[in-house]
Design an enzyme around this catalytic site. Structure first.
Site, PDB file in Angstrom:
ATOM      1  N   ARG A 187       0.828  -1.220   0.000  1.00  0.00           N
ATOM      2  CA  ARG A 187       0.000   0.000   0.000  1.00  0.00           C
ATOM      3  C   ARG A 187       0.856   1.260   0.000  1.00  0.00           C
ATOM      4  O   ARG A 187       0.476   2.272  -0.598  1.00  0.00           O
ATOM      5  CB  ARG A 187      -0.929  -0.015   1.223  1.00  0.00           C
ATOM      6  N   ILE A 208      -6.961   7.233  -1.014  1.00  0.00           N
ATOM      7  CA  ILE A 208      -6.826   5.784  -0.943  1.00  0.00           C
ATOM      8  C   ILE A 208      -7.708   5.351   0.217  1.00  0.00           C
ATOM      9  O   ILE A 208      -7.539   5.810   1.345  1.00  0.00           O
ATOM     10  CB  ILE A 208      -5.371   5.354  -0.685  1.00  0.00           C
ATOM     11  N   SER A 209      -8.632   4.456  -0.043  1.00  0.00           N
ATOM     12  CA  SER A 209      -9.629   4.107   0.967  1.00  0.00           C
ATOM     13  C   SER A 209      -9.025   3.405   2.177  1.00  0.00           C
ATOM     14  O   SER A 209      -7.952   2.786   2.098  1.00  0.00           O
ATOM     15  CB  SER A 209     -10.712   3.209   0.353  1.00  0.00           C
ATOM     16  N   GLN A 210      -9.721   3.500   3.284  1.00  0.00           N
ATOM     17  CA  GLN A 210      -9.356   2.842   4.542  1.00  0.00           C
ATOM     18  C   GLN A 210      -9.200   1.339   4.323  1.00  0.00           C
ATOM     19  O   GLN A 210     -10.060   0.696   3.724  1.00  0.00           O
ATOM     20  CB  GLN A 210     -10.460   3.115   5.555  1.00  0.00           C
TER      21      GLN A 210
END
Length: 219
Positions: free
Chosen positions: A41, A67-69
């Site tokens: 990530r 960037i999503s959780q």
């Protein structure tokens, strides 16, 4: 001793993320967990946020996107019940992080991003890491990509005020779609199944995504 920027340190942080943020909160799909332990990530995060890459919150990227959780990403992937043979459509490439996870889990991914700069960056990153089963396009996500439809699964990483009917039409028989629906802070993940031409919906986690906005025609 490993430095904060070392591959060993990032690998350890990914393992902690999977154990403490995902598995401990009920994510149990072993393929999803393994993919999230593999995909770096931090490589998709802006350099100034890399030290936060494995914390459980969104990270800002260019064009006002995020960037999503990790937890929400894991829930969405788990709910889709992906198989290695699936063909997937992703709406909202963003950084390319979720695209990479989908590439790990399925046979092929078409990903649509309305911002050309993000699409170009994600495409370059995914190629550099080695994902050859991904096609990143610039376009209007709500229109999907009919050229290679239908899709076994559709993942939407942007909040829609209502279900886009064109995306439903591009979903294969027995296909699944997960999409945040709602306005502002009132979004909820909808998990949609298609069977015998009809759809049924399950309501999942509350969430907050950037809005699904119109873009240009796909490349």
């Amino acid at each position: 001793m490993t430095s904060p920027e070392s591959p060993a340190s990032y690998s350890s942080l990914r393992q902690q993320m999977v154990t403490q943020q995902l598995r401990a909160r009920g994510v149990s799909d072993e393929r999803v967990l393994a993919a999230m332990e593999r995909v770096p990530r931090h490589e998709f995060a802006p350099e100034r946020y890399r030290d936060q890459a494995y914390e459980d919150h969104p990270l800002p990227i260019a064009e006002g996107q995020t960037i999503s959780q990790p937890y929400i990403v894991a829930v969405m992937l788990q709910d889709l019940e992906l198989s290695p043979q699936d063909r997937v459509l992703e709406i909202g490439t963003g950084s390319g992080y979720v695209t990479a996870l989908l590439a790990e889990l399925t046979a092929s991914v078409v990903s649509i991003e309305r911002h050309a700069s993000l699409a170009d960056s994600a495409r370059a990153k995914l190629t550099a890491i080695g994902y050859g089963n991904v096609r990143v396009l610039t376009g209007d996500g709500a229109e999907g990509f009919a050229d290679v439809a239908p899709y076994d699964a559709i993942l939407v990483s942007a909040g829609a005020q209502q279900m886009p009917p064109i995306l439903l039409s591009q979903l294969a028989e027995r296909g699944r779609m997960i999409i945040p629906v709602g306005a502002g802070d009132t979004q909820q993940l909808w998990l949609v199944y298609k069977e015998h031409g009809e759809t049924r919906t399950q309501f999942r986690e509350l969430c907050r995504f950037v809005p699904l906005l119109p873009g240009v025609d796909p490349d």
